[in-house]
Design a protein around this motif. Structure first.
Motif, PDB file in Angstrom:
ATOM      1  N   SER A 181       0.834  -1.212   0.000  1.00 40.57           N
ATOM      2  CA  SER A 181       0.000   0.000   0.000  1.00 40.57           C
ATOM      3  C   SER A 181       0.863   1.255   0.000  1.00 40.57           C
ATOM      4  N   PHE A 182       1.967   1.225   0.723  1.00 36.57           N
ATOM      5  CA  PHE A 182       2.868   2.381   0.739  1.00 36.57           C
ATOM      6  C   PHE A 182       3.466   2.621  -0.649  1.00 36.57           C
ATOM      7  N   GLN A 183       3.771   1.540  -1.357  1.00 36.00           N
ATOM      8  CA  GLN A 183       4.301   1.681  -2.710  1.00 36.00           C
ATOM      9  C   GLN A 183       3.272   2.309  -3.645  1.00 36.00           C
ATOM     10  N   MET A 184       2.007   1.898  -3.488  1.00 32.29           N
ATOM     11  CA  MET A 184       0.937   2.468  -4.320  1.00 32.29           C
ATOM     12  C   MET A 184       0.755   3.956  -4.015  1.00 32.29           C
ATOM     13  N   ILE A 185       0.802   4.311  -2.734  1.00 29.03           N
ATOM     14  CA  ILE A 185       0.656   5.719  -2.341  1.00 29.03           C
ATOM     15  C   ILE A 185       1.797   6.549  -2.921  1.00 29.03           C
ATOM     16  N   LYS A 186       3.014   5.989  -2.869  1.00 27.93           N
ATOM     17  CA  LYS A 186       4.174   6.694  -3.406  1.00 27.93           C
ATOM     18  C   LYS A 186       4.064   6.882  -4.916  1.00 27.93           C
ATOM     19  N   ALA A 187       3.499   5.861  -5.597  1.00 31.53           N
ATOM     20  CA  ALA A 187       3.391   5.924  -7.061  1.00 31.53           C
ATOM     21  C   ALA A 187       2.283   6.864  -7.521  1.00 31.53           C
ATOM     22  N   SER A 188       1.176   6.923  -6.790  1.00 37.10           N
ATOM     23  CA  SER A 188       0.037   7.778  -7.180  1.00 37.10           C
ATOM     24  C   SER A 188      -0.502   8.497  -5.946  1.00 37.10           C
ATOM     25  N   PRO A 189       0.200   9.518  -5.464  1.00 34.96           N
ATOM     26  CA  PRO A 189      -0.167  10.141  -4.191  1.00 34.96           C
ATOM     27  C   PRO A 189      -1.405  11.033  -4.230  1.00 34.96           C
ATOM     28  N   VAL A 190      -1.746  11.617  -5.381  1.00 35.95           N
ATOM     29  CA  VAL A 190      -2.826  12.614  -5.422  1.00 35.95           C
ATOM     30  C   VAL A 190      -4.204  11.960  -5.553  1.00 35.95           C
ATOM     31  N   PHE A 191      -4.407  11.185  -6.627  1.00 30.23           N
ATOM     32  CA  PHE A 191      -5.716  10.559  -6.865  1.00 30.23           C
ATOM     33  C   PHE A 191      -5.699   9.043  -6.687  1.00 30.23           C
ATOM     34  N   GLY A 192      -4.573   8.479  -6.304  1.00 31.33           N
ATOM     35  CA  GLY A 192      -4.485   7.058  -6.034  1.00 31.33           C
ATOM     36  C   GLY A 192      -4.428   6.205  -7.294  1.00 31.33           C
ATOM     37  N   VAL A 193      -4.372   4.903  -7.099  1.00 34.87           N
ATOM     38  CA  VAL A 193      -4.263   3.969  -8.225  1.00 34.87           C
ATOM     39  C   VAL A 193      -5.633   3.676  -8.837  1.00 34.87           C
ATOM     40  N   GLY A 194      -6.700   4.171  -8.204  1.00 38.65           N
ATOM     41  CA  GLY A 194      -8.045   3.960  -8.725  1.00 38.65           C
ATOM     42  C   GLY A 194      -8.872   3.067  -7.810  1.00 38.65           C
ATOM     43  N   LEU A 195     -10.136   3.386  -7.673  1.00 40.26           N
ATOM     44  CA  LEU A 195     -11.037   2.609  -6.837  1.00 40.26           C
ATOM     45  C   LEU A 195     -11.062   1.153  -7.306  1.00 40.26           C
ATOM     46  N   ASN A 196     -10.960   0.221  -6.349  1.00 36.69           N
ATOM     47  CA  ASN A 196     -10.962  -1.220  -6.640  1.00 36.69           C
ATOM     48  C   ASN A 196      -9.750  -1.664  -7.450  1.00 36.69           C
ATOM     49  N   ASN A 197      -8.707  -0.867  -7.475  1.00 40.73           N
ATOM     50  CA  ASN A 197      -7.534  -1.188  -8.296  1.00 40.73           C
ATOM     51  C   ASN A 197      -6.317  -1.616  -7.485  1.00 40.73           C
ATOM     52  N   CYS A 198      -6.478  -1.790  -6.185  1.00 41.84           N
ATOM     53  CA  CYS A 198      -5.314  -2.188  -5.394  1.00 41.84           C
ATOM     54  C   CYS A 198      -4.808  -3.577  -5.803  1.00 41.84           C
ATOM     55  N   PHE A 199      -5.720  -4.468  -6.202  1.00 40.00           N
ATOM     56  CA  PHE A 199      -5.335  -5.831  -6.587  1.00 40.00           C
ATOM     57  C   PHE A 199      -4.453  -5.832  -7.841  1.00 40.00           C
ATOM     58  N   ASN A 200      -4.799  -4.975  -8.798  1.00 39.75           N
ATOM     59  CA  ASN A 200      -4.054  -4.928 -10.058  1.00 39.75           C
ATOM     60  C   ASN A 200      -2.723  -4.216  -9.920  1.00 39.75           C
ATOM     61  N   ASN A 201      -2.462  -3.647  -8.743  1.00 36.75           N
ATOM     62  CA  ASN A 201      -1.204  -2.927  -8.527  1.00 36.75           C
ATOM     63  C   ASN A 201      -0.302  -3.623  -7.521  1.00 36.75           C
ATOM     64  N   LEU A 202      -0.639  -4.869  -7.183  1.00 37.58           N
ATOM     65  CA  LEU A 202       0.245  -5.661  -6.336  1.00 37.58           C
ATOM     66  C   LEU A 202       1.463  -6.066  -7.152  1.00 37.58           C
ATOM     67  N   SER A 203       2.633  -5.997  -6.539  1.00 35.76           N
ATOM     68  CA  SER A 203       3.871  -6.295  -7.281  1.00 35.76           C
ATOM     69  C   SER A 203       4.791  -7.160  -6.433  1.00 35.76           C
ATOM     70  N   PHE A 204       4.395  -8.405  -6.246  1.00 35.68           N
ATOM     71  CA  PHE A 204       5.215  -9.342  -5.491  1.00 35.68           C
ATOM     72  C   PHE A 204       6.170 -10.068  -6.438  1.00 35.68           C
ATOM     73  N   SER A 205       7.304 -10.451  -5.891  1.00 36.96           N
ATOM     74  CA  SER A 205       8.218 -11.282  -6.673  1.00 36.96           C
ATOM     75  C   SER A 205       7.642 -12.699  -6.735  1.00 36.96           C
ATOM     76  N   ASN A 206       8.171 -13.501  -7.657  1.00 35.36           N
ATOM     77  CA  ASN A 206       7.634 -14.852  -7.863  1.00 35.36           C
ATOM     78  C   ASN A 206       7.687 -15.703  -6.594  1.00 35.36           C
ATOM     79  N   ASN A 207       8.738 -15.552  -5.786  1.00 33.40           N
ATOM     80  CA  ASN A 207       8.852 -16.365  -4.584  1.00 33.40           C
ATOM     81  C   ASN A 207       7.979 -15.840  -3.441  1.00 33.40           C
ATOM     82  N   GLN A 208       7.476 -14.601  -3.574  1.00 27.24           N
ATOM     83  CA  GLN A 208       6.592 -14.040  -2.551  1.00 27.24           C
ATOM     84  C   GLN A 208       5.121 -14.302  -2.862  1.00 27.24           C
ATOM     85  N   LEU A 209       4.784 -14.377  -4.147  1.00 31.03           N
ATOM     86  CA  LEU A 209       3.391 -14.401  -4.569  1.00 31.03           C
ATOM     87  C   LEU A 209       2.670 -15.663  -4.092  1.00 31.03           C
ATOM     88  N   SER A 210       1.524 -15.464  -3.473  1.00 34.71           N
ATOM     89  CA  SER A 210       0.652 -16.570  -3.085  1.00 34.71           C
ATOM     90  C   SER A 210      -0.783 -16.067  -3.118  1.00 34.71           C
TER      91      SER A 210
END
Length: 449
Positions: free
Chosen positions: A331-360
């Protein structure tokens, strides 16, 4: 006589006959909304926008719930009064609401999942209407009916929780259509509590997660206190007793802590009122000793129970806490990337950026904090409006509500703030969204006049 029974529509409006019956229908729909609030009966749709990392997410599935139908019918019947009431609202509030809506639209323009954003705005408008409707009508509702509707929900969900816990799985049958999913303690992704190497299934009842069930129980029990009349004291005790036991079975730590604090405060207030006149030192000593003895007895009984160990064995290295930390960082990464209007309503899922060994699969969910979720998806603009809402309702309670109701209204607001600080269901799940809207509407309805 016959002529009166078959008045035309114009005559009904003139006599108030239609208006009276319209209110009855409206209020009946709201009562049905409360009754079916714990259920998940609905039709899911699965467009491409509901898939993330190749997996379909309930969060992004456009769904028509039975509760949505009730709200939609309420809107249709209330439409003319709604328009009339809006005209009387202070223009600055309409301007602020317009700005909020505009900021949400700007936020989803160019977002990674604009369809999900549009669906989010539709839900935002739906629950904004529900807040408005409750705020303007709550004081006119039949409080006894509301009391028994919340009591019915508590009893039903509590009993179902008991049976699920004893069965260590779902009960099945017709309960599936009310929202109970098919599961047992070995179902992948199910909410179990591991205590000393032993798994305990946390009951879901008809909710999507034990934490949501716990929030419903806390809020419904608070409404019992708010709507309570002396003549129905026995029903209050039944609801609080069953609800508290079921709450403990959910093993939802934040909800349990909050409820225990509330009970202590309510007991202290009752204690102070009952003995404010003619309170002797001897009586005070006896009651104090009895209260301390009760605490000591409770500790002795529960110190080896799974409930006590649920709290005492909690470690920062627990998997659930590690996952929450990872989602916080996202969430902090998303805020840093789009601080004014955000990544978009209901768009937090599409902005997750885990590495392959982290993703579950367990990590494809929103951050467990409604304030950070709002900030990430709607930016600083949406976050400021969100905080302004809480400021307004708190001020309303502190300075414009009656003293006898104030404590319960404050408890309801703090329940959203405290529980929302550790979870996301007030913004992401239908049942949680309805609870949020009803609480806000209730608080805004109470004012001195």
């Amino acid at each position: 006589m016959i002529k009166k029974l078959f008045q035309n529509q114009q005559e009904k409006v003139k006599t108030g006959f239609w208006s009276l019956n319209q209110n009855k229908i409206l209020y009946s729909l709201f009562y049905l909304l409360i009754l079916f609030l714990p259920t998940q009966f609905g039709k899911h749709f699965w467009p491409n926008s509901s898939f993330v990392f190749g997996l379909r997410l309930d969060y992004l599935s456009p769904t028509v719930y039975l509760t949505d139908i009730f709200i939609g019918l309420m809107f249709v019947l209330y439409f003319y009064k709604f328009i009339s009431a809006i005209k009387k609202i202070n223009k600055k509030y309409l301007f602020l609401f317009g700005l909020i809506l505009l900021s949400l639209i700007v936020g989803i323009i160019g977002s990674k999942n604009s369809f999900a954003g549009v669906y989010g705005i539709i839900k935002f408008l739906e629950f904004s209407f529900l807040v408005f409707f409750v705020a303007n009508n709550f004081r006119s509702f039949n409080k006894k009916i509301l009391f028994f509707l919340f009591l019915t929900g508590i009893i039903f969900e509590s009993l179902l929780s008991f049976f699920q816990y004893l069965n260590q799985g779902s009960i099945g049958g017709i309960l599936y259509f009310l929202g109970e999913r098919t599961f047992n303690a070995q179902t992948p992704g199910i909410a179990n509590a591991s205590i000393n190497g032993q798994l305990f299934l946390r009951p879901y009842a008809t909710f999507s997660h034990p934490n949501v069930l716990a929030a419903f129980l806390v809020i419904a029990m608070l409404y019992l206190f708010l709507l309570f009349k002396k003549k129905i004291k026995i029903y209050l005790l039944v609801g609080i007793s069953l609800g508290t036991i079921a709450l403990f079975l959910t093993l939802s730590r934040t909800a349990i802590i909050l409820w225990i604090v509330y009970l202590i405060i309510l007991f202290g207030i009752y204690f102070a009122k009952k003995y404010k006149n003619g309170f002797s030192n001897k009586k005070f000593l006896i009651i104090t000793v009895a209260f301390l003895a009760l605490i000591a007895f409770s500790y002795f009984i529960f110190q080896n129970s799974f409930l006590w160990q649920r709290f005492s064995l909690t470690k920062l290295s627990d998997e659930s806490l590690i996952q929450r930390e990872q989602l916080l960082n996202q969430s902090f990464q998303m805020i840093k990337a789009s601080p004014v209007f955000g990544v978009g309503l209901n768009n937090c899922f599409n902005n997750l950026s885990f590495s392959n060994n982290q993703l579950s699969i367990s990590l494809i969910q929103p951050v467990h904090n409604i304030f950070l979720l709002i900030f990430a998806e709607t930016g600083v603009v949406g976050f400021c409006f969100f905080m302004l809402l809480f400021y307004k309702v708190i001020i309303r309670v502190l300075f414009n509500s009656f003293k006898k109701e104030r404590i319960y209204l404050i408890f309801l607001i703090l329940a959203i703030i405290f529980l929302g600080f550790f979870d996301h269901y007030f913004l992401t799940i239908q049942q949680g969204q309805i609870l949020f809207a009803i609480i806000m509407g209730t608080v805004l309805s109470y004012k001195k006049s």
